[in-house]
Design an enzyme around this catalytic site. Structure first.
Site, PDB file in Angstrom:
ATOM      1  N   TYR A   5       0.745  -1.070   0.003  1.00 50.56           N
ATOM      2  CA  TYR A   5       0.005  -0.099  -0.115  1.00 50.56           C
ATOM      3  C   TYR A   5       0.768   1.168   0.033  1.00 50.56           C
ATOM      4  CZ  TYR A   5      -3.526   3.504   1.389  1.00 50.56           C
ATOM      5  OH  TYR A   5      -4.145   4.543   1.278  1.00 50.56           O
ATOM      6  N   HIS A   8       1.658   4.299  -3.087  1.00 51.27           N
ATOM      7  CA  HIS A   8       1.388   5.759  -2.761  1.00 51.27           C
ATOM      8  C   HIS A   8       2.709   6.378  -2.956  1.00 51.27           C
ATOM      9  CE1 HIS A   8      -2.564   4.631  -1.494  1.00 51.27           C
ATOM     10  NE2 HIS A   8      -2.935   5.635  -1.524  1.00 51.27           N
ATOM     11  N   TYR A  42      -3.548  16.648   1.520  1.00 53.59           N
ATOM     12  CA  TYR A  42      -4.038  15.353   1.560  1.00 53.59           C
ATOM     13  C   TYR A  42      -3.225  14.352   2.401  1.00 53.59           C
ATOM     14  CZ  TYR A  42      -6.613  11.066  -0.296  1.00 53.59           C
ATOM     15  OH  TYR A  42      -7.559   9.994  -0.216  1.00 53.59           O
TER      16      TYR A  42
END
Length: 105
Positions: A18, A22, A41
């Site tokens: 993960y 990213h 973000y």
């Protein structure tokens, strides 16, 4: 500026993958997020739990609508299905809204 928070679960053993995805987020996805008015973000984790937060310069509804119309967002969501579980709101196509219970400016 409206704020938005979401939560999800990383599948067992997939946290490093993960993070890797990213670290290599697609430039075209970054562009869609910017065009949607999303900034600041950030995503955190505790174990397999994820918590995301971002600010919406043009409002949450605009950001939701813009992302829902993006084939890039659709492709990213499909790409991430093997590493995480996130329920999307069927009406907005975005993560379900968390309700703010406290804010200190």
């Amino acid at each position: 500026m409206e704020r938005f928070a979401w939560k999800a679960i990383v599948k067992d053993g997939m946290l490093e993958e993960y993070k890797k995805r990213h670290d290599n987020i697609w430039p075209e996805l970054k562009q869609v997020l910017k065009e949607a008015g999303i900034k600041n973000y950030t995503i955190w984790n505790v174990g397999n739990e994820l918590f995301g937060y971002f600010e919406c310069e043009r409002g949450v509804k605009f950001a939701e609508d813009y992302q829902a119309q993006s084939s890039v967002v659709d492709k990213w969501n499909e790409y991430m299905k093997d590493v995480m579980v996130m329920e999307l709101d069927p009406q907005t196509g975005a993560q379900p809204k968390m309700q703010q219970v406290f804010f200190l400016e």
